[in-house]
Design an enzyme around this catalytic site. Structure first.
Site, short mmCIF file in Angstrom:
data_model
loop_
_atom_site.label_atom_id
_atom_site.label_comp_id
_atom_site.label_asym_id
_atom_site.label_seq_id
_atom_site.Cartn_x
_atom_site.Cartn_y
_atom_site.Cartn_z
N GLU A 101 36.70 31.00 34.61
CA GLU A 101 36.81 29.73 35.32
C GLU A 101 35.50 29.52 36.06
OE1 GLU A 101 40.10 29.39 38.07
OE2 GLU A 101 39.39 27.43 38.74
N ARG A 110 42.35 45.74 35.07
CA ARG A 110 41.15 45.21 35.71
C ARG A 110 40.23 46.34 36.10
NH1 ARG A 110 41.92 39.91 37.61
NH2 ARG A 110 40.19 39.94 39.05
N LYS A 145 36.50 36.45 43.83
CA LYS A 145 35.54 35.35 43.93
C LYS A 145 35.69 34.65 45.27
CE LYS A 145 35.61 34.01 39.11
NZ LYS A 145 36.14 32.95 38.26
#
Ligand code: ATP
Ligand code: MG
Ligand code: MG
Length: 569
Positions: free
Chosen positions: A32, A275, A285
């Site tokens: 994204e 992850r 983020k």
């Protein structure tokens, strides 16, 4: 990468090719564009692009731009730069917004099939109706609207007739499902926000699960690799793929053809992996953005940041990151990995790849009194002790040198192998010296050493074989170039800065000494480096010429990593 890799994802891909389920594989990396990529993304990039390449397939870069309020073209450009830097190239560059018309047509199809409805509940009501892990949800009172009414309302949502949040389009699945993601999840919301690609064309935007699964299908993705937190979303992913069935619905894909995008729909399969998380770092983020905005660091590309732009500037190499990802492997077990895994991969990569140079970062003058004032000679040094292909370079040597302040002790501690008053030490590549005199300023601080170079101990002479305990590095004072040296350390002082125990946050754990800037001296063959060139400065560590600030006449070097792990466990 080695073809014999045996992780469970590669095993699935191998079987799908062997069984003929797929003729060719296709993956995608779908960030994204709401921030810069970080070390965690490097793992996803290496998997998505790496697996495609290993099996003769292709990988798309897809910008998942369905949340226009938070997205920015600056991030889009940086993401492309980062992927290329890591050594990968995409087959097609796509945006989820390329498929907005496909999503819309697919949503109309769901409505016609009775699989979606327009709901007028507020966000808060939706939450109330959803139930909980222990309690089934309740059907929305709008769930039984007729197909005609749903079509009409959804088309009017699309036309921009309603205010933000007034209505949603929801999947009609099962409000009693044990998986809350299946309790009639929203597929579209109303948001009158300008989009970086589609401008003001769309007052409605698709929700993540719907957009992601349909983007994969529209693009012909065979294996959709994502992180573990999406495991619970997989039933919804499959529901969206199956119910819209883009692979067998040419009419839904037609808008792509009209725009010159290839038609290639598939039935993709989502596979989750763990992850990548490291101690001493934060990687969300949101937190990275806050650190930049609040000036806790000097921007996204601050060398202390875990962003790819940051660690690149710190001196991390693409091959070190790929090595780290290989070493970490792939599993379904989330864990907090030790930071030393990162540093170890960088050391191993640079040990093989970085030429050696000499630099002094805490300079102390050493004058060799038995050499004439104008003495200058050129010594030949190997650029790499283990690899002759690096060749040799010329290193100037003269009467006055800079040595490292910590390489001299007037009162040496036990076991000290370097220079002391009256003691001897080997000057790397230049011979054996003795310190005769220590010169101090009014405050008693040592400002200069005076010494004697044994003329029989030059490299190649028999006298050079004499047993001497230590070897120190140096640069010639009249030839060395004054250099800004940025000494970086970990940004956080605790292993888990994300741990918010006792009301603390990551901001309470910032390491005040994470950056120190000193003036040192480098030999000419280091000063002339191109930006981003890495060296091992002998005995000091690995350093990189700063990507933005370095110039041959005004060198700036960043310490990438010390030679040994200096952090006690
Ligand atoms: P963050 O939570 O840090 O904002 P994200 O998951 O929202 O990250 P995306 O831009 O959606 O970021 O990520 C793109 C791809 O990278 C996704 O497939 C995601 O699963 C993967 N990814 C993100 N973070 C990690 C990580 N720490 N380790 C491995 N893969 C990751
Ligand atoms: Mg995401
Ligand atoms: Mg996120």
């Amino acid at each position: 990468s080695s073809p014999e890799k045996r992780d469970f994802i590669r095993q699935i891909v191998r079987e799908d090719l062997a069984s003929g389920r797929h003729q060719a594989i296709k993956t995608r990396f779908p960030p994204e564009p709401n921030g810069y990529l970080h070390i965690g993304h490097a793992k996803a990039i290496c998997l998505d692009f790496g697996i495609a390449a290993e099996f003769g397939g292709v990988c798309n870069l897809r910008l998942d731009d369905t949340n226009p309020a938070k997205e920015d073209p600056e991030y889009v450009a940086a993401i492309q730069d980062d992927v290329r830097w890591l050594g990968f190239d995409w087959h097609d560059l796509r945006h989820a917004s390329d498929y907005f018309e496909v999503f819309y047509q697919a949503a109309l199809k769901l409505i016609r099939q009775g699989d979606a409805f327009v709901c007028d509940l507020t966000a808060e009501q939706v939450r109330e109706y959803r139930g909980s892990l222990t309690e089934a949800g309740r059907n929305s009172p709008w769930r039984d609207r007729s197909v005609e009414e749903n079509l009409d309302l959804f088309q009017r949502m699309r036309a921009g007739e309603f205010a933000d949040g007034a209505r949603t389009l929801r999947a009609k699945i099962d409000m009693a499902s044990g998986n809350i993601n299946l309790r009639d999840p929203a597929l579209y919301r109303i948001k009158h926000v300008e989009h970086q690609n589609t401008g003001n064309d769309w007052p409605i935007y698709p929700m993540y699960d719907f957009a992601h699964s349909l983007s994969d299908a529209a693009e012909g993705i065979t294996h959709s690799l994502c992180t573990l937190e999406f495991e619970d979303h997989r039933p919804l992913y499959d529901w969206c793929v199956d119910k819209t069935d883009l692979a067998h619905s040419p009419e839904l894909i037609a808008p792509l053809l009209a725009r010159g995008l290839p038609k290639e729909a598939s039935k993709p399969r989502q596979i989750e992996f763990s992850r990548l998380n490291f101690n001493y770092l934060v990687m969300s983020k949101r937190k990275l953005l806050a650190m930049v905005n609040d000036g806790l660091v000097d921007g996204w590309n601050d060398p202390r940041m875990p962003t790819l732009q940051g660690i690149r500037r710190r001196g991390y190499t693409p091959s070190a990151l790929r090595l780290m990802v290989d070493r970490v492997g792939i599993s379904k077990q989330n864990s907090l990995l030790d930071y030393s895994l990162l540093e170890g991969a960088l050391r191993d990569d640079l040990d093989a790849a970085a030429p050696r140079r000499m630099a002094v970062i805490d300079p102390l003058k050493l004058v060799l009194t038995n050499l004439p004032d104008d003495h200058v000679e050129t010594l030949s040094f190997s650029n790499h002790p283990k690899d002759e292909s690096f060749g040799k370079r010329e290193v100037p040597f003269s009467r006055e040198l800079w040595i490292e302040r910590e390489d001299f002790e007037e009162v040496p501690p036990k076991g000290f192998k370097r220079l002391t008053t009256g003691g001897e030490v080997r000057l790397r590549g230049a011979g054996i010296i003795r310190c005769d005199e220590v010169i101090k300023d009014a405050e008693g601080r040592i400002v200069e050493l005076r010494g004697w170079l044994d003329p029989e101990s030059r490299p190649g002479m028999a006298g050079a074989e004499r047993k001497i305990k230590g070897t120190i590095h140096w640069v010639s004072a009249r030839h060395a170039v004054a250099t800004e040296v940025r000494l970086y350390d970990r940004l956080f002082t605790v292993p888990n800065p994300d741990d918010e125990a006792e009301g603390k946050t990551y901001r309470d754990y910032l390491n005040p000494d994470s950056r120190r800037t000193v003036t040192g001296y480098v030999e000419p063959a280091a000063a002339s480096a191109a930006p981003e060139q890495s060296f091992q400065f002998e005995r000091l560590g690995y350093f990189v010429a700063d990507r933005y600030d370095h110039a041959a006449d005004k060198p700036v070097f960043n310490r990438s990593v010390t030679l040994r792990d200096t952090w006690a466990k």
